[in-house]
Design a protein around this motif. Structure first.
Motif, mmCIF file in Angstrom:
data_model
loop_
_atom_site.group_PDB
_atom_site.id
_atom_site.type_symbol
_atom_site.label_atom_id
_atom_site.label_comp_id
_atom_site.label_asym_id
_atom_site.label_seq_id
_atom_site.Cartn_x
_atom_site.Cartn_y
_atom_site.Cartn_z
ATOM 1 N N GLY A 119 0.626 -1.039 -0.170
ATOM 2 C CA GLY A 119 -0.406 0.051 -0.354
ATOM 3 C C GLY A 119 0.701 0.964 0.136
ATOM 4 O O GLY A 119 0.642 2.300 -0.863
ATOM 5 N N THR A 120 1.622 1.756 0.667
ATOM 6 C CA THR A 120 2.707 2.457 0.947
ATOM 7 C C THR A 120 3.497 2.315 -0.691
ATOM 8 O O THR A 120 3.558 3.711 -1.061
ATOM 9 N N VAL A 121 3.783 1.370 -1.340
ATOM 10 C CA VAL A 121 4.577 1.582 -2.348
ATOM 11 C C VAL A 121 3.741 1.881 -3.476
ATOM 12 O O VAL A 121 3.631 3.173 -5.035
ATOM 13 N N GLU A 122 2.131 1.406 -3.402
ATOM 14 C CA GLU A 122 1.115 2.189 -4.764
ATOM 15 C C GLU A 122 1.050 3.302 -4.373
ATOM 16 O O GLU A 122 1.381 4.699 -5.155
ATOM 17 N N ASN A 123 1.116 4.364 -3.274
ATOM 18 C CA ASN A 123 0.622 5.324 -2.279
ATOM 19 C C ASN A 123 1.931 6.626 -2.841
ATOM 20 O O ASN A 123 1.905 7.169 -3.691
ATOM 21 N N LYS A 124 3.145 5.725 -2.932
ATOM 22 C CA LYS A 124 4.433 6.341 -3.345
ATOM 23 C C LYS A 124 4.117 6.354 -4.729
ATOM 24 O O LYS A 124 4.207 7.802 -6.011
ATOM 25 N N ALA A 125 3.548 5.580 -5.784
ATOM 26 C CA ALA A 125 3.830 5.821 -6.623
ATOM 27 C C ALA A 125 2.941 6.707 -7.745
ATOM 28 O O ALA A 125 2.799 7.287 -8.208
ATOM 29 N N LYS A 126 1.505 6.178 -7.519
ATOM 30 C CA LYS A 126 0.504 7.572 -7.846
ATOM 31 C C LYS A 126 1.238 8.757 -7.269
ATOM 32 O O LYS A 126 0.689 9.740 -8.410
ATOM 33 N N GLU A 127 1.775 9.179 -6.163
ATOM 34 C CA GLU A 127 2.497 10.560 -6.449
ATOM 35 C C GLU A 127 3.170 10.898 -7.113
ATOM 36 O O GLU A 127 2.827 12.171 -7.360
ATOM 37 N N ALA A 128 4.320 10.227 -7.373
ATOM 38 C CA ALA A 128 5.080 10.418 -8.247
ATOM 39 C C ALA A 128 4.751 10.833 -9.721
ATOM 40 O O ALA A 128 4.719 11.536 -10.100
ATOM 41 N N LEU A 129 3.393 9.503 -10.021
ATOM 42 C CA LEU A 129 2.663 9.882 -11.386
ATOM 43 C C LEU A 129 1.957 11.464 -11.061
ATOM 44 O O LEU A 129 1.981 11.950 -12.242
ATOM 45 N N ASP A 130 1.086 11.721 -10.416
ATOM 46 C CA ASP A 130 0.650 13.004 -10.178
ATOM 47 C C ASP A 130 1.915 13.908 -10.810
ATOM 48 O O ASP A 130 1.478 15.054 -11.270
ATOM 49 N N LYS A 131 2.535 14.051 -10.175
ATOM 50 C CA LYS A 131 3.976 14.717 -10.012
ATOM 51 C C LYS A 131 4.218 14.818 -11.388
ATOM 52 O O LYS A 131 4.354 16.217 -12.090
ATOM 53 N N VAL A 132 4.192 13.603 -12.310
ATOM 54 C CA VAL A 132 4.707 14.014 -13.816
ATOM 55 C C VAL A 132 3.584 14.203 -14.351
ATOM 56 O O VAL A 132 4.284 15.441 -15.324
ATOM 57 N N LYS A 133 2.590 14.162 -13.922
ATOM 58 C CA LYS A 133 1.500 14.737 -14.701
ATOM 59 C C LYS A 133 1.308 16.494 -14.879
ATOM 60 O O LYS A 133 1.608 16.834 -16.121
ATOM 61 N N GLU A 134 1.863 16.762 -13.599
ATOM 62 C CA GLU A 134 2.032 17.845 -13.674
ATOM 63 C C GLU A 134 2.869 19.125 -13.656
ATOM 64 O O GLU A 134 2.435 19.986 -14.283
ATOM 65 N N GLN A 135 3.674 18.128 -14.669
ATOM 66 C CA GLN A 135 4.828 19.053 -15.269
ATOM 67 C C GLN A 135 4.888 18.512 -17.048
ATOM 68 O O GLN A 135 5.584 19.422 -17.338
ATOM 69 N N LEU A 136 3.593 17.797 -17.379
ATOM 70 C CA LEU A 136 3.687 17.331 -18.452
ATOM 71 C C LEU A 136 2.838 19.320 -18.940
ATOM 72 O O LEU A 136 2.051 19.809 -18.398
ATOM 73 N N PRO A 137 2.905 19.362 -20.389
ATOM 74 C CA PRO A 137 2.663 21.213 -21.308
ATOM 75 C C PRO A 137 1.117 20.536 -21.395
ATOM 76 O O PRO A 137 1.077 19.332 -22.007
ATOM 77 N N LYS A 138 0.308 21.114 -21.241
ATOM 78 C CA LYS A 138 -1.271 20.990 -21.577
ATOM 79 C C LYS A 138 -1.588 21.413 -23.368
ATOM 80 O O LYS A 138 -0.525 21.907 -23.854
#
Length: 138
Positions: A119-138
């Protein structure tokens, strides 16, 4: 000086309460209460640190002294109380030991730790994915 000590001792021994409080019938069990107190506090710790041999030895020790406390004259109810608390705590620890090492408690604990880690690994992966999505140009 010896007469003063003798007089003080006679005064203490003339009162039943102070006589009891100044006897080994009181101070022996009172000082021994550290063992059951520690045993009761240990029931809140992880079961993997319980020593089966020590638990058995302390339960036997308490059983012997419970019997002894009722056989001495006068009966020592404070010593009995001290050892019945310790015996009960040791039996609780013995149950926890057997459940952990012999009846699947260890496997259940390891499985729960693995699920928690997943569960901790899944949460960290989701957080990392969210950070990457925020940095992508829209």
């Amino acid at each position: 000086m010896a007469a003063a000590v003798k007089a003080l001792n006679a005064k203490i021994r003339s009162n039943p309460v102070s006589d009891y409080l100044c006897s080994t019938h009181f101070w022996g069990p009172a000082s021994n209460f550290g063992i059951p107190l520690a045993a009761v506090l240990d029931t809140q710790k992880d079961a993997d640190i319980i020593s089966g041999r020590m638990t058995l030895a302390l339960a036997g020790y308490s059983a012997v002294f419970m019997r002894y406390s009722m056989m001495v004259t006068p009966k020592n109810y404070l010593l009995f109380g001290c050892h019945i608390v310790n015996f009960s705590a040791q039996m609780t620890q013995g149950y926890r030991y057997l459940k952990y090492w012999n009846f699947g408690g260890r496997e259940a604990s390891l499985e729960a730790q693995a699920k928690e880690g997943l569960g901790t690994v899944e949460n960290k992966a989701k957080e990392a994915l969210d950070k990457v999505k925020e940095q992508l140009p829209k």
